[in-house]
Design an enzyme around this catalytic site. Structure first.
Site, mmCIF file in Angstrom:
data_model
loop_
_atom_site.group_PDB
_atom_site.id
_atom_site.type_symbol
_atom_site.label_atom_id
_atom_site.label_comp_id
_atom_site.label_asym_id
_atom_site.label_seq_id
_atom_site.Cartn_x
_atom_site.Cartn_y
_atom_site.Cartn_z
ATOM 1 C CG ASP A 1 56.542 20.645 -133.140
ATOM 2 O OD1 ASP A 1 56.671 20.981 -134.334
ATOM 3 O OD2 ASP A 1 55.430 20.555 -132.592
ATOM 4 N NE ARG B 1 50.044 32.872 -134.936
ATOM 5 C CZ ARG B 1 50.231 31.590 -135.223
ATOM 6 N NH1 ARG B 1 51.166 30.897 -134.610
ATOM 7 N NH2 ARG B 1 49.469 30.975 -136.124
ATOM 8 C CE1 TYR C 1 49.414 22.908 -140.374
ATOM 9 C CE2 TYR C 1 49.377 20.554 -140.842
ATOM 10 C CZ TYR C 1 49.291 21.600 -139.937
ATOM 11 O OH TYR C 1 49.104 21.339 -138.607
ATOM 12 C CE LYS C 2 52.001 25.770 -138.099
ATOM 13 N NZ LYS C 2 51.221 24.533 -138.024
ATOM 14 C CG PHE D 1 50.676 23.699 -131.120
ATOM 15 C CD1 PHE D 1 50.191 24.902 -131.577
ATOM 16 C CD2 PHE D 1 49.932 22.544 -131.359
ATOM 17 C CE1 PHE D 1 48.981 24.982 -132.252
ATOM 18 C CE2 PHE D 1 48.729 22.617 -132.034
ATOM 19 C CZ PHE D 1 48.255 23.835 -132.484
#
Length: 414
Positions: free
Chosen positions: A199, A373, A224-225, A127
């Site tokens: 990560d 995605r 938050y995922k 990322f």
């Protein structure tokens, strides 16, 4: 074929051991939500918890809540709740601050634990923030940052044994959903005398992560995922117990002091995971995350993983049957051992296809230049959702509905 897929979806959902867990989320009616790899759905426990935090804890108890309602202990308490999901024994995870802050703090601290080594490895497919911060750490410590794909990292670690300070990687590629072998890469780093930094943003809450078992050194992740802690939910940091006494991080805030209320002018780090705390946490968000994590109560991560693989595999099967010849190509490995909890498809018209799909109540997202995605949170996504998503995508592609003017202009967030 569509009838057969419908029957298979129904059978798989009927046998789903997590079916009842879906009721722990407040899902919009007639929406298929396949973007939980960006922002998780709202857990049912969160609104009441936030209301209580605002009206009673803040509104009535005021500053007394730091003691009376356990505000001071919330970062470690919530960290331990996350730890259960990522294979970390209590006392090794702290929650608070953003992923960027946690990443900077832990990555720089890891590099400091290997003085004299001049090389920091990171993934060119990481990322962007991970790459930016790796570069920043490199500048601050005078390290050479080398971008090495995860598949090649073990070979480079062996070739550069004695030179690598830290290898910083993610178990899941945020674009394609490809899953890497955490245990093997961790072992390769340790064999070279290096530390490894993970990560977990696209892994925590989505698949079993056994940090203690693989002897991981440091890890961070967002709330938050797949953890569904809400927009901008606090992140978390894992510091293996064996590193805590020597954890020398750059952001030394007063909450990480051994005696925070002594108000000393010099920093003395706390002797345990609390030294990884920085400043006053965003309590409302932190308490929302703590409430969100109760959605995992009584749920084993192996069960989550089994259903996740069923969902992603079924999506690939539906795509093979219904999207053939329509310009889609798979970007996610078919091998279950190499697949996280999302599936990505490539198509030259990725953005308008996703926009048209969203307009029909099927929410995914896209990543430039050509990836659609779809994220699958096993706690609330069904196989019927999967089939509906692919059916709608087929209809859009066949009819050309995505070529309407309304779907051509990209907003800021895609």
């Amino acid at each position: 074929m569509t009838h057969e897929l419908t029957a298979r979806a129904a059978a798989l959902d009927a046998a789903d051991p997590l079916a009842a867990v879906r009721d722990r989320f407040l899902l919009p009616e007639d929406v298929v939500y396949l973007d939980g790899n960006s922002l998780g759905a709202l857990p049912a426990a969160v609104p009441a918890a936030v209301e209580d935090a605002v009206h009673r804890q803040w509104g009535t108890d005021l500053i007394r809540s730091w003691n009376a309602n356990g505000w001071w202990d919330a970062p470690v308490r919530t960290g331990d709740a996350v730890g259960r999901l990522i294979g970390a024994a209590p006392g090794q995870v702290v929650a608070g601050d953003s992923t960027s802050v946690q990443l900077f703090n832990t990555l720089l601290a890891a590099a400091r634990l290997r003085p004299g080594r001049r090389l920091l490895l990171t993934d060119p497919d990481h990322f962007p923030t991970d790459q930016y911060i790796a570069d920043s750490v490199g500048r601050l410590l005078g390290l050479d940052v080398r971008r090495v794909p995860a598949r090649d990292a073990a070979d480079v670690l062996a070739a550069e044994s004695g030179n690598v300070a830290v290898a910083a990687y993610a178990p899941v590629d945020y674009r394609t959903g490809e899953l890497h072998d955490m245990a093997a890469l961790t072992a390769a780093a340790h064999a070279a005398g290096a530390l490894v930094h993970w990560d977990l943003c696209h892994a925590a809450g989505a698949l079993p992560v056994e940090l203690d078992a693989i002897e991981a050194d440091f890890a961070v992740g967002c709330g938050y995922k797949y953890l569904s802690g809400g927009p901008g939910a606090p992140a978390f940091a894992y510091v293996a117990r064996r590193h805590q006494d020597t954890f020398d991080h750059p952001l030394t805030g007063w909450h990480g002091h051994a005696e925070p209320f002594a108000m000393a002018g010099t920093y003395t780090p706390a002797p345990d995971i609390t030294r990884a705390r920085v400043g006053t946490p965003a309590l409302l968000s932190l308490l929302a995350l703590e409430a969100a994590l109760t959605a995992f109560d009584g749920v084993e991560m192996k069960t989550v993983r089994d259903k996740s693989l069923s969902l992603t595999g079924f999506f690939q099967e539906c795509a093979d049957s219904l999207l053939d010849g329509l310009g889609f190509t798979p970007a996610t490995p078919r091998d279950p051992d190499r697949r996280g909890s999302q599936v990505a498809l490539r198509h030259p018209e990725a953005y308008p296809l996703v926009a048209a799909l969203t307009a029909r109540g099927v929410i995914g997202d896209m990543r430039a230049p050509d990836l659609l995605r779809f994220g699958f949170n096993a706690l609330y996504v069904t196989h019927a959702d999967v089939l509906r998503a692919v059916r709608e995508l087929r209809d859009i592609a066949v009819t050309g509905a995505h070529r309407a003017p309304a779907f051509q202009s990209r907003p800021t967030v895609t």
